[in-house]
Design a protein around this motif. Structure first.
Motif, PDB file in Angstrom:
ATOM      1  N   ALA A  70       7.154 -13.540   7.283  1.00 29.95           N
ATOM      2  CA  ALA A  70       7.448 -12.121   7.100  1.00 29.95           C
ATOM      3  C   ALA A  70       7.313 -11.743   5.640  1.00 29.95           C
ATOM      4  O   ALA A  70       7.636 -12.528   4.745  1.00 29.95           O
ATOM      5  CB  ALA A  70       8.858 -11.815   7.589  1.00 29.95           C
ATOM      6  N   ARG A  71       6.811 -10.554   5.412  1.00 30.10           N
ATOM      7  CA  ARG A  71       6.749  -9.995   4.070  1.00 30.10           C
ATOM      8  C   ARG A  71       7.705  -8.815   4.071  1.00 30.10           C
ATOM      9  O   ARG A  71       7.828  -8.116   5.071  1.00 30.10           O
ATOM     10  CB  ARG A  71       5.329  -9.578   3.732  1.00 30.10           C
ATOM     11  CG  ARG A  71       4.372 -10.772   3.842  1.00 30.10           C
ATOM     12  CD  ARG A  71       2.991 -10.473   3.388  1.00 30.10           C
ATOM     13  NE  ARG A  71       2.837 -10.449   1.946  1.00 30.10           N
ATOM     14  CZ  ARG A  71       2.856 -11.514   1.152  1.00 30.10           C
ATOM     15  NH1 ARG A  71       3.072 -12.688   1.652  1.00 30.10           N
ATOM     16  NH2 ARG A  71       2.663 -11.405  -0.143  1.00 30.10           N
ATOM     17  N   HIS A  81       4.081   3.070   5.162  1.00 30.83           N
ATOM     18  CA  HIS A  81       2.978   3.164   6.120  1.00 30.83           C
ATOM     19  C   HIS A  81       1.837   2.218   5.778  1.00 30.83           C
ATOM     20  O   HIS A  81       1.489   2.076   4.611  1.00 30.83           O
ATOM     21  CB  HIS A  81       2.414   4.593   6.131  1.00 30.83           C
ATOM     22  CG  HIS A  81       3.466   5.629   6.260  1.00 30.83           C
ATOM     23  ND1 HIS A  81       3.795   6.471   5.222  1.00 30.83           N
ATOM     24  CD2 HIS A  81       4.279   5.956   7.285  1.00 30.83           C
ATOM     25  CE1 HIS A  81       4.755   7.285   5.615  1.00 30.83           C
ATOM     26  NE2 HIS A  81       5.071   6.991   6.855  1.00 30.83           N
ATOM     27  N   HIS A  82       1.252   1.604   6.815  1.00 36.63           N
ATOM     28  CA  HIS A  82       0.120   0.689   6.646  1.00 36.63           C
ATOM     29  C   HIS A  82      -0.970   0.967   7.675  1.00 36.63           C
ATOM     30  O   HIS A  82      -0.673   1.264   8.827  1.00 36.63           O
ATOM     31  CB  HIS A  82       0.538  -0.766   6.903  1.00 36.63           C
ATOM     32  CG  HIS A  82       1.467  -1.326   5.905  1.00 36.63           C
ATOM     33  ND1 HIS A  82       2.447  -2.224   6.238  1.00 36.63           N
ATOM     34  CD2 HIS A  82       1.566  -1.169   4.575  1.00 36.63           C
ATOM     35  CE1 HIS A  82       3.118  -2.584   5.164  1.00 36.63           C
ATOM     36  NE2 HIS A  82       2.605  -1.951   4.132  1.00 36.63           N
ATOM     37  N   PHE A  83      -2.206   0.804   7.246  1.00 33.23           N
ATOM     38  CA  PHE A  83      -3.337   0.582   8.147  1.00 33.23           C
ATOM     39  C   PHE A  83      -3.612  -0.909   8.035  1.00 33.23           C
ATOM     40  O   PHE A  83      -3.703  -1.439   6.926  1.00 33.23           O
ATOM     41  CB  PHE A  83      -4.610   1.314   7.693  1.00 33.23           C
ATOM     42  CG  PHE A  83      -4.535   2.813   7.719  1.00 33.23           C
ATOM     43  CD1 PHE A  83      -4.170   3.492   8.873  1.00 33.23           C
ATOM     44  CD2 PHE A  83      -4.874   3.549   6.595  1.00 33.23           C
ATOM     45  CE1 PHE A  83      -4.135   4.875   8.891  1.00 33.23           C
ATOM     46  CE2 PHE A  83      -4.840   4.923   6.607  1.00 33.23           C
ATOM     47  CZ  PHE A  83      -4.471   5.593   7.761  1.00 33.23           C
ATOM     48  N   ARG A  90      -6.777  -7.229   6.202  1.00 35.90           N
ATOM     49  CA  ARG A  90      -6.379  -6.506   4.991  1.00 35.90           C
ATOM     50  C   ARG A  90      -5.398  -5.407   5.366  1.00 35.90           C
ATOM     51  O   ARG A  90      -5.460  -4.847   6.465  1.00 35.90           O
ATOM     52  CB  ARG A  90      -7.595  -5.913   4.290  1.00 35.90           C
ATOM     53  CG  ARG A  90      -8.380  -6.979   3.568  1.00 35.90           C
ATOM     54  CD  ARG A  90      -9.528  -6.484   2.721  1.00 35.90           C
ATOM     55  NE  ARG A  90      -9.437  -5.136   2.252  1.00 35.90           N
ATOM     56  CZ  ARG A  90     -10.498  -4.356   2.029  1.00 35.90           C
ATOM     57  NH1 ARG A  90     -11.717  -4.811   2.226  1.00 35.90           N
ATOM     58  NH2 ARG A  90     -10.355  -3.132   1.591  1.00 35.90           N
ATOM     59  N   VAL A  91      -4.506  -5.125   4.446  1.00 34.93           N
ATOM     60  CA  VAL A  91      -3.494  -4.101   4.654  1.00 34.93           C
ATOM     61  C   VAL A  91      -3.742  -2.987   3.646  1.00 34.93           C
ATOM     62  O   VAL A  91      -3.857  -3.244   2.453  1.00 34.93           O
ATOM     63  CB  VAL A  91      -2.071  -4.679   4.477  1.00 34.93           C
ATOM     64  CG1 VAL A  91      -1.027  -3.596   4.631  1.00 34.93           C
ATOM     65  CG2 VAL A  91      -1.840  -5.822   5.459  1.00 34.93           C
ATOM     66  N   PHE A  92      -3.820  -1.766   4.145  1.00 36.51           N
ATOM     67  CA  PHE A  92      -4.028  -0.594   3.304  1.00 36.51           C
ATOM     68  C   PHE A  92      -2.788   0.286   3.428  1.00 36.51           C
ATOM     69  O   PHE A  92      -2.350   0.587   4.537  1.00 36.51           O
ATOM     70  CB  PHE A  92      -5.250   0.204   3.776  1.00 36.51           C
ATOM     71  CG  PHE A  92      -6.512  -0.599   3.866  1.00 36.51           C
ATOM     72  CD1 PHE A  92      -7.388  -0.661   2.793  1.00 36.51           C
ATOM     73  CD2 PHE A  92      -6.824  -1.305   5.020  1.00 36.51           C
ATOM     74  CE1 PHE A  92      -8.555  -1.403   2.879  1.00 36.51           C
ATOM     75  CE2 PHE A  92      -7.990  -2.052   5.117  1.00 36.51           C
ATOM     76  CZ  PHE A  92      -8.856  -2.101   4.039  1.00 36.51           C
ATOM     77  N   GLU A  93      -2.227   0.674   2.306  1.00 31.88           N
ATOM     78  CA  GLU A  93      -1.083   1.574   2.338  1.00 31.88           C
ATOM     79  C   GLU A  93      -1.564   3.012   2.324  1.00 31.88           C
ATOM     80  O   GLU A  93      -2.599   3.324   1.757  1.00 31.88           O
ATOM     81  CB  GLU A  93      -0.196   1.343   1.114  1.00 31.88           C
ATOM     82  CG  GLU A  93       0.512   0.023   1.145  1.00 31.88           C
ATOM     83  CD  GLU A  93       1.504  -0.115   0.001  1.00 31.88           C
ATOM     84  OE1 GLU A  93       2.057   0.898  -0.443  1.00 31.88           O
ATOM     85  OE2 GLU A  93       1.704  -1.251  -0.418  1.00 31.88           O
ATOM     86  N   PHE A  94      -0.805   3.883   2.966  1.00 28.86           N
ATOM     87  CA  PHE A  94      -1.079   5.314   2.853  1.00 28.86           C
ATOM     88  C   PHE A  94       0.238   6.063   2.769  1.00 28.86           C
ATOM     89  O   PHE A  94       1.269   5.603   3.272  1.00 28.86           O
ATOM     90  CB  PHE A  94      -1.968   5.822   3.991  1.00 28.86           C
ATOM     91  CG  PHE A  94      -1.344   5.774   5.370  1.00 28.86           C
ATOM     92  CD1 PHE A  94      -0.757   6.907   5.921  1.00 28.86           C
ATOM     93  CD2 PHE A  94      -1.366   4.609   6.118  1.00 28.86           C
ATOM     94  CE1 PHE A  94      -0.216   6.876   7.188  1.00 28.86           C
ATOM     95  CE2 PHE A  94      -0.827   4.559   7.378  1.00 28.86           C
ATOM     96  CZ  PHE A  94      -0.247   5.696   7.929  1.00 28.86           C
ATOM     97  N   ILE A 124     -10.006  -1.298  12.777  1.00 30.30           N
ATOM     98  CA  ILE A 124     -11.041  -2.009  12.042  1.00 30.30           C
ATOM     99  C   ILE A 124     -11.408  -1.184  10.820  1.00 30.30           C
ATOM    100  O   ILE A 124     -11.738  -0.001  10.927  1.00 30.30           O
ATOM    101  CB  ILE A 124     -12.297  -2.227  12.921  1.00 30.30           C
ATOM    102  CG1 ILE A 124     -11.933  -2.901  14.252  1.00 30.30           C
ATOM    103  CG2 ILE A 124     -13.353  -3.025  12.166  1.00 30.30           C
ATOM    104  CD1 ILE A 124     -11.390  -4.306  14.120  1.00 30.30           C
ATOM    105  N   CYS A 125     -11.341  -1.792   9.634  1.00 33.41           N
ATOM    106  CA  CYS A 125     -11.630  -1.093   8.376  1.00 33.41           C
ATOM    107  C   CYS A 125     -13.131  -0.804   8.248  1.00 33.41           C
ATOM    108  O   CYS A 125     -13.955  -1.374   8.979  1.00 33.41           O
ATOM    109  CB  CYS A 125     -11.115  -1.887   7.182  1.00 33.41           C
ATOM    110  SG  CYS A 125     -12.046  -3.396   6.804  1.00 33.41           S
ATOM    111  N   ASP A 126     -13.485   0.069   7.303  1.00 32.66           N
ATOM    112  CA  ASP A 126     -14.900   0.426   7.062  1.00 32.66           C
ATOM    113  C   ASP A 126     -15.758  -0.789   6.785  1.00 32.66           C
ATOM    114  O   ASP A 126     -16.867  -0.902   7.300  1.00 32.66           O
ATOM    115  CB  ASP A 126     -15.009   1.397   5.873  1.00 32.66           C
ATOM    116  CG  ASP A 126     -14.608   2.813   6.244  1.00 32.66           C
ATOM    117  OD1 ASP A 126     -14.555   3.121   7.444  1.00 32.66           O
ATOM    118  OD2 ASP A 126     -14.360   3.604   5.314  1.00 32.66           O
ATOM    119  N   SER A 127     -15.259  -1.705   5.960  1.00 36.13           N
ATOM    120  CA  SER A 127     -16.055  -2.892   5.597  1.00 36.13           C
ATOM    121  C   SER A 127     -16.387  -3.746   6.811  1.00 36.13           C
ATOM    122  O   SER A 127     -17.489  -4.285   6.922  1.00 36.13           O
ATOM    123  CB  SER A 127     -15.296  -3.755   4.588  1.00 36.13           C
ATOM    124  OG  SER A 127     -15.087  -3.041   3.405  1.00 36.13           O
TER     125      SER A 127
END
Length: 130
Positions: A70-71, A81-83, A90-94, A124-127
Motif C-alpha cells: 500500500a502507498r 484523484h488518480h487516473f 503509471r499513476v496520473f494525478e488530477f 489505458i493512457c495515451d502512451s
C-alpha cells in the motif's frame, strides 16, 4: 491532529513533514526511511501508529495498486484523484473534483455526509494506446 483531539508530538510532526514533503505517495517502508533520515529516534511503531491515526482522521488513505505494498496518499482538502493505466501501471494525478456534485446528491438522498474521498479511475493512457 489537534482538531481531532490528539496531541501533535514531535514524532508525529516529523512523520507529517516527511509525508507532505514527499507529496504523500509513499509506502510505509519508504515513509519510515524518510522519517528515520530526519530523526532516527522515531520508532517504526510510532510511524505506523501515526499513519493509522491519520487514516482514522481522514487525512491519509492507503492505495493498493497492483501487487505492491500500500502507498499512502494525502487527502488535501479531503480528497485525492488518480487516473491509473491498467497497462503500464503509471499513476496520473488530477485536481478537478468530479465527486462534489455526487456527494451533494448522496447527502440529499441518503443523509450521508461525505467528508473525504479517494477517486481512482482505471483505463489505458495515451502512451499505451498507440
Amino acid at each position: 491532529i489537534k482538531d481531532g483531539g490528539h496531541r501533535l508530538t514531535t514524532s508525529r510532526r516529523v512523520v507529517l513533514e516527511a509525508l507532505v514533503e514527499s507529496g504523500g505517495h509513499l509506502s510505509a517502508d519508504e515513509l519510515a526511511s524518510a522519517v528515520r533520515s530526519r530523526d532516527d529516534s522515531v520508532s517504526r511503531m510510532t510511524i505506523y501508529r501515526t499513519l493509522d491515526l491519520l487514516c482514522d482522521l481522514g487525512h491519509v488513505r492507503p492505495v493498493y495498486q497492483g501487487v505492491r505494498a500500500a502507498r499512502f496518499v494525502l487527502l488535501e482538502d479531503g480528497h485525492h484523484h488518480h487516473f491509473i493505466c491498467s497497462k503500464c501501471e503509471r499513476v496520473f494525478e488530477f485536481d478537478d473534483c468530479l465527486v462534489d456534485d455526487l456527494a451533494k446528491r448522496i447527502r440529499g438522498a441518503a443523509g450521508f455526509d461525505v467528508r473525504a474521498h479517494l477517486l481512482e479511475l482505471y483505463g489505458i493512457c495515451d502512451s499505451c494506446q498507440g
